[in-house]
Design a protein around this motif. Structure first.
Motif, short mmCIF file in Angstrom:
data_model
loop_
_atom_site.label_atom_id
_atom_site.label_comp_id
_atom_site.label_asym_id
_atom_site.label_seq_id
_atom_site.Cartn_x
_atom_site.Cartn_y
_atom_site.Cartn_z
N ASP A 4 66.54 24.03 -21.30
CA ASP A 4 66.97 23.46 -20.00
C ASP A 4 67.85 23.39 -19.64
OD1 ASP A 4 66.21 20.63 -19.01
OD2 ASP A 4 68.21 19.85 -19.74
N LEU A 6 68.16 26.46 -17.60
CA LEU A 6 69.78 27.82 -17.82
C LEU A 6 70.38 28.73 -16.17
CD1 LEU A 6 68.74 28.96 -21.26
CD2 LEU A 6 70.72 27.46 -20.38
N LYS A 51 77.48 32.14 -22.79
CA LYS A 51 76.93 30.49 -22.70
C LYS A 51 76.87 31.04 -20.80
CE LYS A 51 81.42 29.12 -24.67
NZ LYS A 51 82.72 27.84 -24.60
N SER A 54 75.83 27.04 -16.05
CA SER A 54 75.14 25.93 -16.32
C SER A 54 73.76 25.64 -17.07
CB SER A 54 74.64 25.25 -14.41
OG SER A 54 73.19 25.69 -14.32
N THR A 56 71.65 23.68 -20.66
CA THR A 56 71.96 23.47 -21.93
C THR A 56 70.29 24.39 -23.05
OG1 THR A 56 70.66 21.52 -21.92
CG2 THR A 56 73.11 21.53 -22.51
N THR A 58 69.29 23.26 -26.94
CA THR A 58 69.15 22.06 -27.46
C THR A 58 67.96 22.67 -28.63
OG1 THR A 58 67.54 20.95 -26.94
CG2 THR A 58 69.66 20.66 -26.00
N SER A 60 68.21 24.37 -31.46
CA SER A 60 68.77 25.78 -32.09
C SER A 60 68.77 25.99 -33.81
CB SER A 60 70.58 25.82 -31.53
OG SER A 60 70.37 26.13 -30.57
#
Length: 223
Positions: A4, A6, A51, A54, A56, A58, A60
């Motif tokens: 979402d 990224l 990482k 910005s 996320t 989800t 996973s």
């Protein structure tokens, strides 16, 4: 698994931004785009070992990420490397499946050390480990670069036969591979990731679609 919004930057240079994709179980996705567009970076973020700046990831699940680069511990045999990998991961090794994969891929490493393998043999070793892992998500970085045509057909058949068991996401810059294997093609550029169902008539029509997208983006930037 869902990505979402990224975004990723290196030294203040944008790799990509605002990438949103939902990856569904039972589907095979190719991350397709030109070299340097961030395909490997996106796979690393999906795997959780990098990482984003910005956004996320989800939902996973258990993943295995295999990069097509130098195999560590090259002074081991293939059998030793596979055994140690699964001991380290504390995952049972299906030796019958290993034997089946060796046969299907005509992989006959014998007692040869990995450092003596050709690039094609190393690629086969990666693929075998991926299948043996039985992970819920397979993340494969340019897995077919050095694979011969016969082995590619075998791997494609296995991935398709077992695709309902997992989500498969692989990167490639080769339109023929994306066309032949993908259910969905994720065309990645620095500004977006466009998910397209693979209903193309040929690899050439996929290439034409991508070229039209690229021309459209250039024209948009000039306006």
């Amino acid at each position: 698994m869902k990505a979402d919004k990224l975004s990723k930057y290196y030294n203040n240079q944008k790799v990509f931004s605002d990438i949103s994709i939902k990856f569904e179980k039972g589907k095979i996705y190719s991350i397709f785009g030109k070299n340097g567009v961030g395909k490997t970076t996106l796979l690393n973020i999906l795997n959780g070992n990098l990482k984003p700046d910005s956004g996320t990831v989800t939902g996973s699940l258990e993943t295995i990420f295999l990069e097509n680069n130098t195999v560590p511990f090259e002074f081991m045999t293939a059998d030793e490397f596979i055994d140690e990998t699964f001991k380290f991961k504390k995952v049972p090794l299906d030796r019958d499946l290993k034997k089946t994969l060796y046969s299907a891929l005509q992989f006959n490493p014998e007692e040869k050390l990995i450092k003596e393998f050709s690039k094609g043999m190393k690629s086969k070793l990666y693929i075998i480990i991926a299948f043996l892992s039985k992970a819920e998500v397979l993340l494969l970085d340019e897995p077919f670069t050095d694979i011969d045509l016969y082995s590619f057909k075998v791997i494609t058949a296995i991935l398709r036969a077992e695709k309902n068991e997992r989500t498969t996401i692989f990167s490639t810059h080769v339109s023929k591979i994306a066309f032949e294997l993908s259910d969905y093609i994720v065309y990645l550029s620095e500004d977006c990731a466009k998910v397209v169902e693979n209903q193309f008539a040929s690899a050439e029509s996929l290439e034409n679609y991508v070229l039209e997208e690229m021309v459209g983006k250039v024209a948009h930037k000039k306006v």
